[in-house]
Design a protein around this motif. Structure first.
Motif, PDB file in Angstrom:
ATOM      1  N   ALA A   1      26.179  39.660 -42.979  1.00 29.51           N
ATOM      2  CA  ALA A   1      26.698  38.901 -41.676  1.00 29.51           C
ATOM      3  C   ALA A   1      25.619  38.528 -40.840  1.00 29.51           C
ATOM      4  CB  ALA A   1      27.448  39.814 -40.965  1.00 29.51           C
ATOM      5  N   GLN A   2      24.499  39.341 -40.854  1.00 36.95           N
ATOM      6  CA  GLN A   2      23.537  39.073 -39.858  1.00 36.95           C
ATOM      7  C   GLN A   2      22.577  38.011 -40.712  1.00 36.95           C
ATOM      8  OE1 GLN A   2      21.697  42.914 -39.923  1.00 36.95           O
ATOM      9  NE2 GLN A   2      21.988  43.282 -37.656  1.00 36.95           N
ATOM     10  N   ALA A   3      22.465  37.963 -41.956  1.00 40.07           N
ATOM     11  CA  ALA A   3      21.877  37.049 -42.544  1.00 40.07           C
ATOM     12  C   ALA A   3      22.543  35.551 -42.525  1.00 40.07           C
ATOM     13  CB  ALA A   3      21.788  37.248 -44.098  1.00 40.07           C
ATOM     14  N   ARG A   4      23.694  35.785 -42.585  1.00 46.43           N
ATOM     15  CA  ARG A   4      24.664  34.178 -42.405  1.00 46.43           C
ATOM     16  C   ARG A   4      24.429  34.006 -41.087  1.00 46.43           C
ATOM     17  NH1 ARG A   4      28.121  33.298 -46.521  1.00 46.43           N
ATOM     18  NH2 ARG A   4      28.673  35.228 -47.688  1.00 46.43           N
ATOM     19  N   SER A   5      24.320  34.691 -40.061  1.00 40.57           N
ATOM     20  CA  SER A   5      24.112  34.315 -38.500  1.00 40.57           C
ATOM     21  C   SER A   5      22.796  33.701 -38.512  1.00 40.57           C
ATOM     22  CB  SER A   5      24.287  35.290 -37.538  1.00 40.57           C
ATOM     23  OG  SER A   5      23.148  36.073 -37.717  1.00 40.57           O
ATOM     24  N   LEU A   6      21.680  34.129 -39.383  1.00 41.90           N
ATOM     25  CA  LEU A   6      20.486  33.588 -39.022  1.00 41.90           C
ATOM     26  C   LEU A   6      20.161  32.251 -40.215  1.00 41.90           C
ATOM     27  CD1 LEU A   6      18.570  36.949 -39.059  1.00 41.90           C
ATOM     28  CD2 LEU A   6      18.380  35.273 -37.190  1.00 41.90           C
ATOM     29  N   GLY A   7      20.844  32.455 -41.021  1.00 41.72           N
ATOM     30  CA  GLY A   7      20.377  31.323 -42.284  1.00 41.72           C
ATOM     31  C   GLY A   7      21.548  30.487 -42.483  1.00 41.72           C
ATOM     32  N   GLY A   8      22.640  30.408 -41.613  1.00 37.82           N
ATOM     33  CA  GLY A   8      23.741  29.587 -42.031  1.00 37.82           C
ATOM     34  C   GLY A   8      24.346  29.692 -43.336  1.00 37.82           C
ATOM     35  N   GLU A   9      24.774  28.768 -43.716  1.00 41.07           N
ATOM     36  CA  GLU A   9      25.381  28.463 -45.398  1.00 41.07           C
ATOM     37  C   GLU A   9      24.248  29.042 -46.271  1.00 41.07           C
ATOM     38  OE1 GLU A   9      28.675  28.048 -47.077  1.00 41.07           O
ATOM     39  OE2 GLU A   9      28.433  27.384 -45.165  1.00 41.07           O
ATOM     40  N   LEU A  10      24.687  30.145 -47.052  1.00 41.85           N
ATOM     41  CA  LEU A  10      23.780  30.708 -48.044  1.00 41.85           C
ATOM     42  C   LEU A  10      24.738  31.185 -48.880  1.00 41.85           C
ATOM     43  CD1 LEU A  10      24.149  34.117 -47.298  1.00 41.85           C
ATOM     44  CD2 LEU A  10      22.647  33.458 -45.539  1.00 41.85           C
ATOM     45  N   THR A  11      23.842  31.271 -50.337  1.00 43.37           N
ATOM     46  CA  THR A  11      24.597  32.023 -51.304  1.00 43.37           C
ATOM     47  C   THR A  11      24.263  33.606 -51.520  1.00 43.37           C
ATOM     48  OG1 THR A  11      23.989  30.087 -52.515  1.00 43.37           O
ATOM     49  CG2 THR A  11      24.691  31.880 -53.791  1.00 43.37           C
ATOM     50  N   VAL A  12      25.373  34.175 -51.637  1.00 41.40           N
ATOM     51  CA  VAL A  12      25.218  35.785 -51.577  1.00 41.40           C
ATOM     52  C   VAL A  12      25.440  35.977 -53.231  1.00 41.40           C
ATOM     53  CG1 VAL A  12      26.096  37.930 -51.101  1.00 41.40           C
ATOM     54  CG2 VAL A  12      25.850  36.004 -49.477  1.00 41.40           C
ATOM     55  N   GLN A  13      24.433  36.863 -53.853  1.00 40.88           N
ATOM     56  CA  GLN A  13      24.429  37.187 -55.026  1.00 40.88           C
ATOM     57  C   GLN A  13      24.205  38.770 -55.212  1.00 40.88           C
ATOM     58  OE1 GLN A  13      24.809  35.565 -58.281  1.00 40.88           O
ATOM     59  NE2 GLN A  13      25.304  33.667 -57.455  1.00 40.88           N
ATOM     60  N   VAL A  14      25.273  39.538 -55.978  1.00 42.81           N
ATOM     61  CA  VAL A  14      25.077  40.816 -56.225  1.00 42.81           C
ATOM     62  C   VAL A  14      24.125  41.108 -57.514  1.00 42.81           C
ATOM     63  CG1 VAL A  14      26.179  42.865 -56.443  1.00 42.81           C
ATOM     64  CG2 VAL A  14      27.293  41.170 -55.136  1.00 42.81           C
ATOM     65  N   LEU A  15      23.288  41.925 -57.338  1.00 48.46           N
ATOM     66  CA  LEU A  15      22.506  42.319 -58.546  1.00 48.46           C
ATOM     67  C   LEU A  15      23.125  43.149 -59.559  1.00 48.46           C
ATOM     68  CD1 LEU A  15      19.644  41.802 -59.924  1.00 48.46           C
ATOM     69  CD2 LEU A  15      19.032  44.109 -58.909  1.00 48.46           C
ATOM     70  N   SER A  16      23.511  42.733 -60.586  1.00 42.03           N
ATOM     71  CA  SER A  16      24.143  43.279 -61.592  1.00 42.03           C
ATOM     72  C   SER A  16      23.344  44.152 -62.344  1.00 42.03           C
ATOM     73  CB  SER A  16      24.766  42.645 -62.501  1.00 42.03           C
ATOM     74  OG  SER A  16      24.069  41.737 -63.619  1.00 42.03           O
ATOM     75  N   GLU A  17      23.785  45.460 -62.957  1.00 38.57           N
ATOM     76  CA  GLU A  17      23.122  46.383 -63.685  1.00 38.57           C
ATOM     77  C   GLU A  17      22.446  45.863 -64.763  1.00 38.57           C
ATOM     78  OE1 GLU A  17      22.127  49.345 -62.745  1.00 38.57           O
ATOM     79  OE2 GLU A  17      20.976  49.928 -64.461  1.00 38.57           O
ATOM     80  N   ALA A  18      23.075  44.886 -65.525  1.00 37.95           N
ATOM     81  CA  ALA A  18      22.309  44.303 -66.717  1.00 37.95           C
ATOM     82  C   ALA A  18      21.268  43.396 -66.238  1.00 37.95           C
ATOM     83  CB  ALA A  18      23.769  43.151 -67.298  1.00 37.95           C
ATOM     84  N   HIS A  19      21.339  42.580 -65.208  1.00 35.24           N
ATOM     85  CA  HIS A  19      20.058  42.028 -64.702  1.00 35.24           C
ATOM     86  C   HIS A  19      18.686  43.164 -64.525  1.00 35.24           C
ATOM     87  CE1 HIS A  19      22.450  38.208 -63.470  1.00 35.24           C
ATOM     88  NE2 HIS A  19      22.268  38.395 -64.645  1.00 35.24           N
ATOM     89  N   ARG A  20      19.192  44.105 -63.793  1.00 31.63           N
ATOM     90  CA  ARG A  20      18.326  45.130 -63.442  1.00 31.63           C
ATOM     91  C   ARG A  20      17.701  45.737 -64.527  1.00 31.63           C
ATOM     92  NH1 ARG A  20      18.082  48.226 -58.560  1.00 31.63           N
ATOM     93  NH2 ARG A  20      20.126  47.381 -57.875  1.00 31.63           N
ATOM     94  N   GLN A  21      18.491  46.081 -65.480  1.00 27.44           N
ATOM     95  CA  GLN A  21      18.146  46.834 -66.664  1.00 27.44           C
ATOM     96  C   GLN A  21      17.261  45.638 -67.645  1.00 27.44           C
ATOM     97  OE1 GLN A  21      18.350  50.026 -67.551  1.00 27.44           O
ATOM     98  NE2 GLN A  21      16.917  49.714 -68.924  1.00 27.44           N
ATOM     99  N   ALA A  22      17.577  44.530 -67.624  1.00 30.90           N
ATOM    100  CA  ALA A  22      16.830  43.613 -68.588  1.00 30.90           C
ATOM    101  C   ALA A  22      15.311  43.181 -67.889  1.00 30.90           C
ATOM    102  CB  ALA A  22      17.438  42.055 -68.386  1.00 30.90           C
ATOM    103  N   ALA A  23      15.271  43.245 -66.292  1.00 31.11           N
ATOM    104  CA  ALA A  23      14.068  43.056 -65.910  1.00 31.11           C
ATOM    105  C   ALA A  23      13.125  44.634 -66.008  1.00 31.11           C
ATOM    106  CB  ALA A  23      14.431  42.681 -64.515  1.00 31.11           C
ATOM    107  N   ARG A  24      13.602  45.397 -65.983  1.00 34.84           N
ATOM    108  CA  ARG A  24      13.167  46.712 -66.061  1.00 34.84           C
ATOM    109  C   ARG A  24      12.359  46.864 -67.696  1.00 34.84           C
ATOM    110  NH1 ARG A  24      16.384  51.319 -63.375  1.00 34.84           N
ATOM    111  NH2 ARG A  24      17.570  51.086 -64.959  1.00 34.84           N
TER     112      ARG A  24
END
Lengths: 246, 495
Positions: free
Chosen positions: B64-87
């Motif tokens: 919510a704070q990010a939205r108030s500062l940045g206006g329209e923005l995209t929110v993405q949740v980091l999935s475990e699959a992405h995290r594991q692939a990067a690791r």
């Protein structure tokens, strides 16, 4: 051109063609032409890869050594086409090179091919459903490169009229030249027309039988006749006998 | 400085959650993107792209704070699959340098003590690590020190490559801010109240008095700040298989967009394999269906390869043969890493069909002709003549290539097989065949040889009497009488 003439020890050109213009010089003109032909042929042979022998001395002689790489050769007629194809495939695979048989009639007998000397491990057998698929498969194979011989076996293939379009053969010729692969087309009638560097017709001359134990007969051999219908490699119209044992 | 035996490098990936996500979704890099631990307004921001950081969005704020500062923005949740692939990708980078690896979220520690022969200088080694990390789309920092904890603190705080000679740890650590230490919120607040700002300030305090203020972690923090923490590396086992995945914002059914997305996955997979000096073997594509269900497509590779184009072509052909059954909401590509096959090419050899190209060719031909119609011809295991099957073509290695003396090959009458055998009508006079009618052929039998009785298998199954027959016009045929079916068949023509 002038350097060619100089190397052949011909007289310097007296006119635009560089050949004697007098009526009495007809014989010398013919000699000069044949000399030029031979020279050009030897130049061509130096530049290109050695041809692929078919295993049949008669055919190899007619084709100036065998199936030329980068060119299409047709074998037509009623008999002997598969035998000719298997002979060439045997020669190629025995030299540890790769070959492809595009079979439009699902006609290959693997045991018979192996008995004739084909190393089946080095031959890709592609059973196509019709003539246009056969040309498409040949296009893919030649595009991949690294194949020495592609046999298009279109005898009794369904829809043979699909493969008479000049554009398809033109494309295939270019592909073959780039891949430096020999292409042998076996069919009932000429399909590649002028895109083939040579067209051989195999005519039947009869079967020979021999007596077998028990008063029975045994098929021994087929006698055929090979005719060079048209050729850009050697003199067309040559006819030679050819025996195929069982 | 030259490399010594007990040296440890730390590759640190700043803004780890953001980089882990952008590695999988590079197209979001220029957008106003927030990576958070959830989609609720109260979820915490784990990372934000540059446009948002410029307007004041920071890690630890709520969405919510990010939205108030940045206006329209995209929110993405980091999935475990992405995290594991990067690791796993981070592990792959480290494994191309050293077998001694400790890998965690956002960092990897590796022993680099014995690499003097490969890298004359530790700075060069550090830069090579950064370049390798860039190849798997991770941007990092490197520090090399004699102790793992020191290397980790320095990599976290300093840019590019930092090399600390043995004994110089305190000199480098002293000016670092306290935020590089793994402090809890209460500990950070307490140290701020003490007026401490740098590790040097903390080290100046008497170590024996700290447990009274900071609990049992006090001594450990002091040792860390002084560069005296000497915990050994805790080796991380290598990933079992290479896996890259992607979740789609909207379910997709068409093949072309899916192939476009799979290209990105394949690129990342190949970059990881390249970092390990390995190649891609057979691989599996999993299409996660909407709303549930998984479709697995197995793709065979003739020989391990690192060519993305080859893999994509095989993938395209496999997916064309097995298109998605329903809309797809996610993609996953997994492969077993394999050692690339060395291939010795001859200087004077002609063009050769490389295994990768052969496999691509086979797949294309199979797509054209259908399953089981392309490959190596083989005779079936039967006494009956003419039976054929197709097996996988595996030409012998080109190392066997030689001038190959061609044996004296003789031209024989080949058999043009008729598949399936055509039904025939045969007239007989006693034991002699007199007339044949089949497959458009009809006429008196001029000569016939046979019968040759052949049994297909043990027992009486497939008992056939074969005859060679000559008809007028030079037609030579092979016919057989099937004793089981009590019928005549035209089997082949002599060519």
């Amino acid at each position: 051109m002038f350097s060619q003439l100089a190397r052949l020890d011909l007289p310097p050109p007296s006119n635009l063609t560089g050949l004697p213009a007098d009526a009495d010089g007809a014989g010398s003109r013919q000699a000069a032409i044949s000399q030029l032909r031979q020279a050009c042929r030897s130049e061509l042979r130096v530049r290109t890869e050695p041809p692929i022998p078919t295993g049949c001395a008669v055919i190899d002689a007619a084709l100036q050594g065998g199936l030329p790489r980068g060119q299409i050769v047709e074998a037509v007629g009623k008999v002997g086409r598969l035998s000719l194809a298997l002979g060439a495939l045997a020669q190629v695979t025995q030299r540890r090179e790769l070959a492809v048989l595009i079979d439009g009639a699902d006609a290959l007998d693997p045991a018979g091919a192996a008995a004739q000397g084909v190393d089946l491990r080095r031959m890709l057998w592609t059973r196509v459903k019709n003539g246009s698929d056969a040309l498409r498969a040949a296009d893919l194979v030649l595009g991949a490169g690294g194949i020495s011989l592609v046999v298009l076996y279109l005898v009794a293939a369904p829809d043979p009229h699909q493969v008479t379009r000049a554009a398809l053969w033109s494309r295939l010729t270019l592909r073959a030249q780039r891949a430096k692969a020999a292409v042998l087309v076996c069919a009932d009638r000429p399909l590649a027309q002028s895109f083939a560097v040579a067209t051989l017709a195999v005519h039947d001359e009869g079967m020979r039988w021999q007596d077998a134990p028990g008063g029975r007969l045994q098929l021994r051999e087929r006698v055929a006749r090979i005719e060079v219908m048209r050729s850009r490699l050697g003199a067309p119209g040559d006819v030679q006998p050819w025996c195929l044992s069982k | 400085m030259s490399l010594t035996c007990e040296r440890i490098a730390c590759l640190w990936i700043p803004s780890w959650p953001l980089q882990a996500l952008l590695r999988a979704r590079p197209e979001l890099r220029t957008q106003k993107l927030v990576v958070s631990d959830g989609t609720l307004p109260t979820s915490l921001v784990l990372g934000a792209t540059l446009p948002l950081r410029q307007v004041g969005v920071r890690v630890g704020q709520t969405v919510a704070q990010a939205r108030s500062l940045g206006g329209e923005l995209t929110v993405q949740v980091l999935s475990e699959a992405h995290r594991q692939a990067a690791r796993d990708a981070l592990y792959d980078v480290a494994s191309s340098f050293s077998p001694s690896i400790e890998c965690g979220d956002g960092y990897v520690l590796l022993g680099v003590g014995d690499m003097a022969k490969l890298f004359p200088d530790e700075t060069i080694l550090g830069k090579a690590l950064l370049v390798q990390a860039e190849s798997v789309r991770l941007h990092g920092r490197v520090a090399i020190a004699s102790r793992a904890a020191t290397a980790k603190l320095l990599a976290r705080a300093r840019a590019e490559v930092t090399v600390v000679a043995p004994g110089d740890e305190k000199l480098y650590l002293r000016p670092l801010p306290l935020s590089v230490l793994p402090l809890s919120a209460a500990q950070a607040l307490l140290l701020a109240r003490f007026g401490l700002k740098t590790l040097g300030d903390l080290v100046a305090l008497p170590r024996t008095k700290l447990p009274a203020r900071l609990g049992r972690d006090g001594v450990k923090l002091h040792r860390l700040a002084a560069g005296e923490e000497d915990a050994p590396l805790q080796p991380t086992p290598p990933p079992v298989e290479i896996c890259e995945s992607l979740e789609l914002d909207e379910a997709e059914h068409n093949l072309e967009p899916l192939l476009f997305l799979l290209r990105g996955l394949t690129d990342r997979m190949m970059a990881r394999l390249k970092a390990m000096s390995l190649a891609c073997g057979d691989f599996t594509v999993e299409l996660l269906h909407q709303p549930q269900g998984v479709q697995r497509v197995e793709v065979k590779v003739a020989t391990p390869t690192r060519e993305v184009a080859t893999v994509m072509e095989l993938l395209r052909l496999s997916l064309q043969a097995h298109p998605p059954e329903t809309a797809v909401r996610g993609l996953q590509v997994r492969t077993q890493a394999a050692r690339p096959r060395p291939l010795q090419l001859g200087l004077f050899d002609g063009e050769q069909l490389l295994p990768e190209r052969l496999m691509t060719l086979l797949s294309r031909l199979q797509a054209l002709c259908g399953d089981g119609r392309v490959g190596q011809a083989a005779a079936q295991d039967s006494h009956l003549p003419g039976l054929a099957e197709v097996v996988r073509l595996q030409p012998p290695s080109s190392r066997e290539r030689d001038d190959g003396v061609v044996s004296d090959l003789q031209h024989r009458m080949a058999l043009h097989m008729l598949r399936p055998p055509r039904a025939a009508t045969v007239k007989m006079n006693g034991a002699r065949l007199t007339h044949l009618h089949s497959d458009g052929l009809s006429g008196p039998v001029l000569r016939a040889g046979g019968p040759y009785r052949i049994r297909g298998s043990v027992g009486n199954e497939g008992l056939r009497d074969y005859y060679d027959v000559e008809l007028p016009g030079g037609e030579a045929l092979r016919v057989f009488f099937d004793r089981d079916e009590d019928s005549w068949f035209l089997d082949a023509r002599y060519d």
